[in-house]
Design a protein around this motif. Structure first.
Motif, PDB file in Angstrom:
ATOM      1  N   ASP A   1     -66.650 -37.490   2.004  1.00 47.78           N
ATOM      2  CA  ASP A   1     -67.997 -37.926   2.370  1.00 47.78           C
ATOM      3  C   ASP A   1     -68.393 -37.367   3.733  1.00 47.78           C
ATOM      4  N   LEU A   2     -67.491 -37.441   4.692  1.00 46.10           N
ATOM      5  CA  LEU A   2     -67.763 -36.894   6.024  1.00 46.10           C
ATOM      6  C   LEU A   2     -67.965 -35.382   5.954  1.00 46.10           C
ATOM      7  N   HIS A   3     -67.138 -34.731   5.147  1.00 45.87           N
ATOM      8  CA  HIS A   3     -67.230 -33.276   4.996  1.00 45.87           C
ATOM      9  C   HIS A   3     -68.570 -32.881   4.397  1.00 45.87           C
ATOM     10  N   ARG A   4     -69.008 -33.599   3.355  1.00 43.52           N
ATOM     11  CA  ARG A   4     -70.296 -33.292   2.729  1.00 43.52           C
ATOM     12  C   ARG A   4     -71.441 -33.426   3.742  1.00 43.52           C
ATOM     13  N   ARG A   5     -71.403 -34.492   4.533  1.00 40.93           N
ATOM     14  CA  ARG A   5     -72.448 -34.703   5.537  1.00 40.93           C
ATOM     15  C   ARG A   5     -72.471 -33.585   6.574  1.00 40.93           C
ATOM     16  N   SER A   6     -71.297 -33.062   6.895  1.00 38.40           N
ATOM     17  CA  SER A   6     -71.227 -31.999   7.898  1.00 38.40           C
ATOM     18  C   SER A   6     -71.803 -30.687   7.384  1.00 38.40           C
ATOM     19  N   GLN A   7     -72.013 -30.573   6.072  1.00 42.20           N
ATOM     20  CA  GLN A   7     -72.527 -29.332   5.492  1.00 42.20           C
ATOM     21  C   GLN A   7     -74.047 -29.299   5.423  1.00 42.20           C
ATOM     22  N   TRP A   8     -74.714 -30.410   5.694  1.00 44.53           N
ATOM     23  CA  TRP A   8     -76.176 -30.402   5.666  1.00 44.53           C
ATOM     24  C   TRP A   8     -76.705 -29.580   6.836  1.00 44.53           C
ATOM     25  N   PRO A   9     -77.824 -28.889   6.648  1.00 43.91           N
ATOM     26  CA  PRO A   9     -78.338 -28.000   7.705  1.00 43.91           C
ATOM     27  C   PRO A   9     -78.922 -28.762   8.887  1.00 43.91           C
ATOM     28  N   LEU A  10     -78.914 -28.106  10.038  1.00 40.39           N
ATOM     29  CA  LEU A  10     -79.531 -28.660  11.234  1.00 40.39           C
ATOM     30  C   LEU A  10     -81.014 -28.316  11.246  1.00 40.39           C
ATOM     31  N   VAL A  11     -81.795 -29.120  11.957  1.00 36.51           N
ATOM     32  CA  VAL A  11     -83.239 -28.907  11.957  1.00 36.51           C
ATOM     33  C   VAL A  11     -83.609 -27.559  12.573  1.00 36.51           C
ATOM     34  N   ASP A  12     -82.875 -27.111  13.582  1.00 35.33           N
ATOM     35  CA  ASP A  12     -83.174 -25.832  14.232  1.00 35.33           C
ATOM     36  C   ASP A  12     -82.437 -24.661  13.597  1.00 35.33           C
ATOM     37  N   HIS A  13     -81.480 -24.968  12.733  1.00 38.21           N
ATOM     38  CA  HIS A  13     -80.697 -23.920  12.060  1.00 38.21           C
ATOM     39  C   HIS A  13     -80.557 -24.323  10.596  1.00 38.21           C
ATOM     40  N   PRO A  14     -81.591 -24.083   9.782  1.00 39.48           N
ATOM     41  CA  PRO A  14     -81.614 -24.574   8.408  1.00 39.48           C
ATOM     42  C   PRO A  14     -80.429 -24.137   7.557  1.00 39.48           C
ATOM     43  N   VAL A  15     -79.844 -22.990   7.853  1.00 37.19           N
ATOM     44  CA  VAL A  15     -78.680 -22.545   7.088  1.00 37.19           C
ATOM     45  C   VAL A  15     -77.642 -21.971   8.047  1.00 37.19           C
TER      46      VAL A  15
ATOM     47  N   VAL B   1     -92.226 -27.330  -3.277  1.00 41.48           N
ATOM     48  CA  VAL B   1     -91.072 -27.519  -4.133  1.00 41.48           C
ATOM     49  C   VAL B   1     -90.147 -26.328  -4.000  1.00 41.48           C
ATOM     50  N   PRO B   2     -88.858 -26.549  -3.686  1.00 41.21           N
ATOM     51  CA  PRO B   2     -87.928 -25.436  -3.520  1.00 41.21           C
ATOM     52  C   PRO B   2     -87.522 -24.849  -4.853  1.00 41.21           C
ATOM     53  N   ALA B   3     -87.152 -23.587  -4.812  1.00 43.13           N
ATOM     54  CA  ALA B   3     -86.694 -22.926  -6.029  1.00 43.13           C
ATOM     55  C   ALA B   3     -85.205 -23.177  -6.182  1.00 43.13           C
ATOM     56  N   VAL B   4     -84.845 -24.401  -6.487  1.00 46.70           N
ATOM     57  CA  VAL B   4     -83.438 -24.750  -6.603  1.00 46.70           C
ATOM     58  C   VAL B   4     -82.901 -24.341  -7.955  1.00 46.70           C
ATOM     59  N   ARG B   5     -81.565 -24.223  -8.011  1.00 41.94           N
ATOM     60  CA  ARG B   5     -80.916 -23.836  -9.245  1.00 41.94           C
ATOM     61  C   ARG B   5     -80.620 -25.080 -10.065  1.00 41.94           C
ATOM     62  N   VAL B   6     -81.024 -25.084 -11.312  1.00 48.06           N
ATOM     63  CA  VAL B   6     -80.814 -26.238 -12.171  1.00 48.06           C
ATOM     64  C   VAL B   6     -79.998 -25.812 -13.370  1.00 48.06           C
TER      65      VAL B   6
ATOM     66  N   LEU C   1     -79.958 -28.592  -0.578  1.00 45.56           N
ATOM     67  CA  LEU C   1     -79.816 -29.035   0.811  1.00 45.56           C
ATOM     68  C   LEU C   1     -78.964 -28.046   1.600  1.00 45.56           C
ATOM     69  N   VAL C   2     -77.819 -27.697   1.040  1.00 48.59           N
ATOM     70  CA  VAL C   2     -76.901 -26.782   1.724  1.00 48.59           C
ATOM     71  C   VAL C   2     -77.540 -25.408   1.899  1.00 48.59           C
ATOM     72  N   ASP C   3     -78.272 -24.961   0.884  1.00 47.75           N
ATOM     73  CA  ASP C   3     -78.914 -23.647   0.929  1.00 47.75           C
ATOM     74  C   ASP C   3     -80.110 -23.600   1.866  1.00 47.75           C
ATOM     75  N   GLY C   4     -80.589 -24.763   2.318  1.00 47.70           N
ATOM     76  CA  GLY C   4     -81.781 -24.792   3.159  1.00 47.70           C
ATOM     77  C   GLY C   4     -83.063 -24.712   2.369  1.00 47.70           C
ATOM     78  N   GLU C   5     -82.982 -24.845   1.035  1.00 43.37           N
ATOM     79  CA  GLU C   5     -84.185 -24.804   0.204  1.00 43.37           C
ATOM     80  C   GLU C   5     -84.937 -26.124   0.282  1.00 43.37           C
ATOM     81  N   LEU C   6     -84.229 -27.197   0.595  1.00 40.32           N
ATOM     82  CA  LEU C   6     -84.864 -28.464   0.952  1.00 40.32           C
ATOM     83  C   LEU C   6     -84.829 -28.508   2.474  1.00 40.32           C
ATOM     84  N   VAL C   7     -85.978 -28.322   3.085  1.00 41.20           N
ATOM     85  CA  VAL C   7     -86.059 -28.088   4.529  1.00 41.20           C
ATOM     86  C   VAL C   7     -86.067 -29.392   5.317  1.00 41.20           C
ATOM     87  N   PRO C   8     -85.231 -29.521   6.355  1.00 38.46           N
ATOM     88  CA  PRO C   8     -85.222 -30.719   7.184  1.00 38.46           C
ATOM     89  C   PRO C   8     -86.620 -31.057   7.701  1.00 38.46           C
ATOM     90  N   GLY C   9     -87.001 -32.320   7.553  1.00 38.42           N
ATOM     91  CA  GLY C   9     -88.300 -32.788   8.031  1.00 38.42           C
ATOM     92  C   GLY C   9     -89.404 -32.730   7.002  1.00 38.42           C
TER      93      GLY C   9
END
Length: 251
Positions: free
Chosen positions: A196-210, A17-22, A63-71
């Motif tokens: 919507d397209l912009h938001r999707r472009s901000q998600w991290p890549l699998v090899d570059h989480p942030v 579980v990531p330490a996300v900000r709530v 997601l953007v912070d990489g605290e939710l890790v791809p995969g």
């Protein structure tokens, strides 16, 4: 784009579980008579849809912070316990992210964060450029300088977020700036599709989480330079900057 050089990376183990900000007002919220998970949670009643929205924003930031890790797979009950809420609003928020393509449902386990590569990011940048560049060039020729000056605080907000390395805040400020520019065209559908397209472009890549902080700073400086050119009504410079901005978005 990067947002977190100033903050220690949180890398939970697979299924962790990531330490996300709530938001504080969401902590301790319970639904259907369930007790709050944390004894220290404030005794406030928050409407259900409000909690779901707060959890959705917290998950997007993670997601953007990489605290939710791809995969990796995360369960709604585990995330709910972390947030101090029941699993239901977390599951509902995750279902929303699934419709956006950020996660996928894993039956009986939870939700797996989507794994994206450079090709998908390049495709998103290409589509964004096809939509936004012609609109920005048209606006550069028709919008008076005073209206561009009103967007200065939004450009400054991207610089401020980049300076402290806050990826989640930068993502919001980045989309706010682009959205405000496109809104001058008066086409609400255009703004929604581009966001919507912009938001999707901000998600991290699998090899570059942030994204690297240096890339954030460079991107923010492009916003400032673009706004300066728009105020000066220098269409040639605007054209060069917007094309460079979207070309850099695929790397």
């Amino acid at each position: 784009m990067e947002q977190g050089g100033a903050r220690e990376e949180v890398r939970p183990p697979y299924g962790g579980v990531p330490a996300v900000r709530v938001p504080e007002q969401a902590r301790g919220e319970h639904t259907h008579g369930e007790p709050p998970h944390e004894a220290s949670a404030p005794r406030v009643q928050v409407r259900r849809h409000s909690v779901r929205g707060q959890i959705l924003e917290a998950l997007r930031a993670a997601l953007v912070d990489g605290e939710l890790v791809p995969g990796q797979v995360y369960s709604a009950p585990a995330l709910g316990a972390r947030f101090g809420v029941s699993a239901t609003p977390v599951r509902e928020a995750m279902q929303r992210l699934a419709t956006e393509g950020a996660v996928e449902v894993v039956p009986n386990r939870g939700f797996r964060v989507a794994e994206r590569g450079p090709r998908e990011l390049a495709e998103l940048a290409e589509v964004r450029a096809l939509i936004e560049v012609p609109v920005m060039l048209r606006l550069a020729r028709t919008v008076p300088p005073a209206r561009w000056c009103a967007l200065r605080p939004l450009a400054d907000a991207t610089v401020a977020a980049a300076a402290v390395g806050d990826r989640a805040s930068y993502a919001e400020a980045d989309r706010a700036f682009h959205g405000a520019v496109l809104a001058l065209a008066g086409n609400h559908s255009l703004v929604a599709v581009a966001d919507d397209l912009h938001r999707r472009s901000q998600w991290p890549l699998v090899d570059h989480p942030v994204t690297r902080r240096a890339d954030l700073l460079a991107d923010a400086s492009e916003h400032t330079a673009l706004l300066d050119a728009l105020i000066a009504q220098d269409v040639a410079v605007v054209q060069s900057l917007v094309r460079e901005h979207f070309a850099g978005a695929d790397g």
